[in-house]
Design a protein around this motif. Structure first.
Motif, PDB file in Angstrom:
ATOM      1  N   TYR A   1       4.519   8.389   3.024  1.00  0.00           N
ATOM      2  CA  TYR A   1       5.662   7.799   2.313  1.00  0.00           C
ATOM      3  C   TYR A   1       6.714   7.285   3.294  1.00  0.00           C
TER       4      TYR A   1
ATOM      5  N   THR B   1      -2.202   2.070  -8.296  1.00  0.00           N
ATOM      6  CA  THR B   1      -3.492   2.710  -7.996  1.00  0.00           C
ATOM      7  C   THR B   1      -3.443   3.448  -6.663  1.00  0.00           C
ATOM      8  N   THR B   2      -2.831   2.828  -5.650  1.00  0.00           N
ATOM      9  CA  THR B   2      -2.795   3.510  -4.354  1.00  0.00           C
ATOM     10  C   THR B   2      -1.921   4.758  -4.450  1.00  0.00           C
ATOM     11  N   LEU B   3      -0.829   4.656  -5.174  1.00  0.00           N
ATOM     12  CA  LEU B   3       0.074   5.806  -5.298  1.00  0.00           C
ATOM     13  C   LEU B   3      -0.629   6.984  -5.970  1.00  0.00           C
TER      14      LEU B   3
ATOM     15  N   TRP C   1     -11.186   5.358   0.689  1.00  0.00           N
ATOM     16  CA  TRP C   1     -10.156   5.795  -0.252  1.00  0.00           C
ATOM     17  C   TRP C   1      -9.391   4.618  -0.841  1.00  0.00           C
ATOM     18  N   ILE C   2      -9.186   3.567  -0.037  1.00  0.00           N
ATOM     19  CA  ILE C   2      -8.411   2.419  -0.535  1.00  0.00           C
ATOM     20  C   ILE C   2      -9.341   1.368  -1.158  1.00  0.00           C
TER      21      ILE C   2
ATOM     22  N   GLY D   1      -0.236   4.054  -0.790  1.00  0.00           N
ATOM     23  CA  GLY D   1      -1.167   5.181  -0.695  1.00  0.00           C
ATOM     24  C   GLY D   1      -1.386   5.680   0.716  1.00  0.00           C
TER      25      GLY D   1
ATOM     26  N   GLY E   1      -2.263   9.383   0.936  1.00  0.00           N
ATOM     27  CA  GLY E   1      -3.628   9.743   0.557  1.00  0.00           C
ATOM     28  C   GLY E   1      -4.630   9.359   1.633  1.00  0.00           C
ATOM     29  N   GLN E   2      -4.468   8.149   2.193  1.00  0.00           N
ATOM     30  CA  GLN E   2      -5.396   7.705   3.231  1.00  0.00           C
ATOM     31  C   GLN E   2      -5.230   8.555   4.485  1.00  0.00           C
TER      32      GLN E   2
ATOM     33  N   ASN F   1       0.862  -1.176   0.000  1.00  0.00           N
ATOM     34  CA  ASN F   1       0.000   0.000   0.000  1.00  0.00           C
ATOM     35  C   ASN F   1       0.900   1.227   0.000  1.00  0.00           C
TER      36      ASN F   1
ATOM     37  N   LEU G   1      -3.688   7.786  -6.209  1.00  0.00           N
ATOM     38  CA  LEU G   1      -4.745   8.424  -5.430  1.00  0.00           C
ATOM     39  C   LEU G   1      -4.186   9.403  -4.392  1.00  0.00           C
ATOM     40  N   ASN G   2      -2.890   9.275  -4.063  1.00  0.00           N
ATOM     41  CA  ASN G   2      -2.279  10.218  -3.119  1.00  0.00           C
ATOM     42  C   ASN G   2      -2.401  11.646  -3.616  1.00  0.00           C
TER      43      ASN G   2
END
Lengths: 529, 361
Positions: free
Chosen positions: B276, B147-149, B129-130, B88, B91-92, B86, B151-152
């Motif tokens: 990150y 995809t997770t990246l 979000w995830i 992301g 973003g989360q 993950n 969405l950040n």
């Protein structure tokens, strides 16, 4: 068939002098000296762990010998990579093919080859491949994708690739393990032709009959050392087996029931009724199979690999739900799912233990509880009791007679034979009704195979039904009470072992039967797949 | 004839020893570089130690840094246990912050009621979000890393928009943030709020779940070999979904703690790379949920030290350089931990043939 005469004074193709290779705490090879003459087929025999593969890895430049000398065509050589060995003219065909499944045959042949033309268009490559195929007598379809080929065809591609690079010495690691009897005969014919041109072949095998048939001389390794080399004509299978194992091997009659053995059941433990399976692409891989497995019997399943064995195994163990038809466990419709089948007493020794029966990077304990982690004392109410898990792992290792110094060690550190023993015992533990074993002896040596067969016989005597899928007809005839034959996803026949013989099974495997009616259905099956 | 050979496993003892050596080496290299650029290394070192582990103020700061790092590190670690990444967390984290701020800004009531609602809303936002990457992964095999990246960036911009647009502070007129939220996570030790012990409990709880439940066992098997999980009839897809959603919730909880414990408002850019850095923490922790805690401590030390260095006119990017150096050296240390000296089982005979010269044919 004697090898062609060789002019006196011709040096051996390959000469090994005092080769040694050490791994931490293990002597893989020591003081191995060996000559491979021009125009001969040399069989290399030995149990698992006898050092055959290590020795061949030294010869082909994968390993560097710790001591000793290698003389190829009269010159001392030292290969620091497989590429150098191939350049010098030593080609190896591994047990697990090293082909790119998504590429065509022609592309695989020309991959990483200095003589591949700059204009590598499919037409050019395929024409060159066709020419090579005819020159060496290995028929292949240059434009076919490797993933669509049978194991035997893939092996031909692999051999052709090696021969195209002008190999003088061809090394084959258990080449017939994946072949049908007739494919094996084709292979042997081609090998003899290769030999007739003054080239040499080293063939690694566990199968004594084959060694007797194809080789000119036999070298036996044991514990990393060479025991001796003999002319095959002077050898008998019995003597070879005894020399290889280091003791007399007593052929046990596995069909003989022990005293007090449970009788063959009268109600089937597991039944398939008109079961058909289609794969993702909609191709029928198993069609209309009806089969009963009774307790206290061993049912062998013969057939060339890729004729529905995998699908049959998966249906029998609940991994794949049948597309059509029903699966009955103990007379009642089975609760679907692999976990449910396991709970209902169906054990499964799968074809590729490292890929599906084990998680190689996890500990031995984690791997041993795979079937019982949900039940007390390990599981229950969502918990996982590590100590109970360790206890179970110890118990299984004990019964399997595998000595394990550290249960937290990743299971991949164990030898293939020990992994197979552990998986077998783990599955036998849960197999109250049925044990399904796919190619249980593949890659095992004579001693380990005998142990595995003993397990099966004991389990049968306890009244459990056993299904053994194998390509080795000898094995099936030695073990089974009945033998079913698969061809193109159809169960051609189920024969009583008493009335079965290799010829008849071989015919059925090839899709031929006495009656024309079944011929029709076979043709249909062939079109479907 | 002893030589070093690579083993497939690295014992924990050796890993720790090599990592300690890597940290010492990193400190020496940083010191050397600072000395070469004409700084008084000794003075700087004393200052860094004093303002991190050498003073109460420093320790409080470390705890504040560790709180989000433990949670975002755990978020990445749980997915790595089932063989997924993950990326992301950032973003989360933002979504958690948004959810918490939304409740905090517009829901009246006592903190006892509002704070739990904030936490739950934040986690639900993170889960939402995830959710898309999760379902795409579980049902269509879409790579979750990408995809997770991606969405950040969406989440970051969404936060800016909310903080400068609909939710902007209309009272003080601050440009890039909402107004102050009326509830806050109580502090228990200086400026350190209760989020810190909760984060520690979460890490400990995750470790317990992974070790002591059959769910954790199934995640372990599914991650190590999906083929074996299928063979044993495990509901792998359900586990993938559960683990990824849990991961989103963890990262979002970090966002809620920042909003309600430290920043007290929603601000653009407030995630401050914690998402990150969670990846760094997870890499350091090597899939162990408990090891996330010391890994987060190390990361917090680096962040804190870099702030101190900035007060001495060193560039802000120094934190990236130090993190990179530490990661590189630790990766080397981890690799070296695979090597152990071996002595061949048997001594070679003294008359072992000399290798023949190489002949090209």
């Amino acid at each position: 068939m004697r090898p062609p005469p060789v002019a006196p004074g011709t040096p051996p193709v390959l000469q090994l002098v005092g080769i040694a290779k050490y791994f931490p705490g293990v002597i893989a090879n020591e003081d191995v000296s060996l000559d491979v003459l021009s125009g001969e087929i040399l069989a290399l025999l030995g149990e698992n762990g006898a050092g055959k593969s290590t020795l061949m890895n030294v010869v082909t430049g994968i390993y560097l010998a710790d001591a000793g000398e290698m003389i190829f065509d009269g010159y001392g050589v030292q290969f620091s990579s497989p590429q150098e060995a191939i350049k010098a003219g030593i080609g190896m065909v591994h047990q697990h093919f090293k082909l790119v499944p998504a590429f065509t045959v022609a592309e695989n042949i020309h991959l990483g080859w200095s003589e591949t033309p700059r204009n590598a268009s499919p037409a050019v490559l395929e024409a060159r491949t066709q020419e090579l195929s005819e020159r060496f007598g290995f028929p292949v379809d240059p434009s076919a994708r490797v993933e669509d080929l049978s194991a035997g065809e893939q092996q031909r591609v692999e051999i052709l690739r090696v021969l195209a690079r002008k190999a003088r010495l061809l090394i084959l690691d258990e080449p017939t393990a994946v072949l049908t009897p007739s494919e094996a005969r084709d292979l042997f014919r081609a090998l003899r032709a290769f030999r007739a041109e003054g080239n040499a072949v080293i063939i690694i095998s566990h199968k004594l009959d084959e060694v007797m048939e194809i080789s000119d001389r036999v070298t036996i390794l044991r514990g990393g050392r060479k025991i001796g080399t003999w002319d095959t004509a002077d050898c008998a299978p019995r003597m070879l087996a005894a020399t290889m194992v280091g003791r007399e091997v007593v052929r046990q009659n596995l069909l003989l029931r022990s005293e007090g053995a449970a009788p063959r059941g009268t109600v089937p433990e597991l039944s398939l009724r008109d079961v058909s399976v289609r794969d993702d692409r909609g191709v029928t891989t198993l069609s209309d199979v009806t089969l009963d497995v009774f307790g206290g019997e061993i049912l062998g399943i013969a057939g060339v690999a890729g004729n529905g064995q995998r699908e049959l195994t998966e249906v029998l163990t609940g991994l794949t739900p049948p597309g059509r038809g029903t699966v009955l466990l103990g007379g009642a419709p089975a609760e679907p799912g692999a976990a449910a089948f396991a709970r209902q007493g169906v054990g499964h020794i799968p074809q590729d233990r490292l890929h599906s029966a084990l998680a190689p990077s996890l500990s031995i304990t984690d791997n041993m509880v795979l079937r019982e982690y949900e039940q007390p004392p390990i599981g229950g109410h969502g918990f996982y009791h590590a100590e109970a898990a360790l206890e179970l792992a110890r118990e299984i290792a004990n019964i399997a007679e595998v000595n394990i110094p550290d249960f937290a060690m990743p299971v991949r550190n164990l030898s293939g034979g020990n992994q197979q023993r552990l998986v077998a015992r783990r599955e036998i533990r849960i197999a109250r009704r049925l044990l399904v074993a796919a190619y249980p002896s593949r890659g095992l040596d004579i001693g380990a195979i005998a142990t595995m067969h003993r397990y099966f016989a004991d389990l049968r005597d306890q009244g459990v039904g056993i299904v053994v899928v194998s390509e080795d007809l000898e094995e099936l005839l030695n073990l089974s009470d009945r033998i079913g034959v698969l061809c193109h996803g159809r169960l051609m026949a189920v024969l009583d072992a008493a009335e079965a013989d290799i010829e008849r099974i071989g015919l059925l495997m090839g899709g031929r039967t006495e009656t024309s009616e079944t011929k029709m259905s076979v043709a249909e099956g062939a079109i479907l797949s | 004839m002893t030589r070093f050979q690579r083993f497939p496993t690295a014992p924990a003892r050796l890993v720790l020893a090599w990592r300690a050596a890597a940290l010492v080496a990193a400190a020496l290299i940083i010191g050397l570089l600072l000395a070469l650029s004409g700084r008084n290394v000794f003075e700087l070192a004393v200052l860094v130690l004093k303002s991190t582990i050498g003073s109460r103020f420093g320790l409080e700061d470390l705890a504040l840094f560790m709180t989000p790092l433990i949670l975002t590190g755990s978020a990445v670690t749980v997915t790595s246990r089932i063989g997924l990444w993950n990326i992301g967390g950032e973003g989360q984290f933002y979504l958690g912050a948004i959810g918490a701020a939304g409740v905090g800004l517009y829901m009246p009531g006592s903190p006892i009621v509002v704070l739990p609602v904030m936490a739950v809303t934040a986690m639900l936002c993170g889960v939402a979000w995830i959710a898309v990457p999760t379902l795409a992964r579980a049902y269509a095999g879409v790579n979750e890393i990408i995809t997770t990246l991606l969405l950040n960036f969406v989440a970051g911009l969404l936060t800016y928009w909310l903080a400068t647009g609909p939710w902007r502070d209309r009272v003080t007129g601050a440009l890039a943030s909402t107004g102050r939220i009326h509830v806050a996570i109580p502090e228990f030790w200086g400026v350190v709020h209760w989020g810190f012990p909760i984060a520690l409990l979460v890490a400990g709880g995750l470790a317990a779940i992974m070790t002591w439940t059959s769910w954790g066992y199934e995640v372990r098997i599914s991650g190590a070999n999906p083929g074996a999980a299928r063979y044993a009839g495990m509901p792998t897809r359900a586990r993938i979904i559960a683990v990824m959603l849990l991961s989103g919730a963890l990262a979002a909880l970090a966002g809620m703690f920042e909003v309600a414990g430290t920043v007290h408002r929603l601000q653009g850019g407030m995630a401050d790379n914690f998402g990150y850095l969670g990846i760094v923490v997870a890499v350091l922790a090597r899939r162990s949920c408990l090891a996330v805690i010391p890994a987060a401590l190390l990361m917090a030390l680096i962040l804190d030290a870099a702030i101190v260095l900035q007060t001495r006119q060193l560039a802000a990017t120094v934190v990236l350089a130090i993190t990179g150096l530490v990661l590189l050296l630790i990766a080397i240390g981890d690799e070296l931990a695979h090597y152990r000296p071996v002595t061949p089982a048997v001594r070679l005979p003294p008359s072992a043939p000399v290798a023949t010269p190489k002949v090209t044919t």
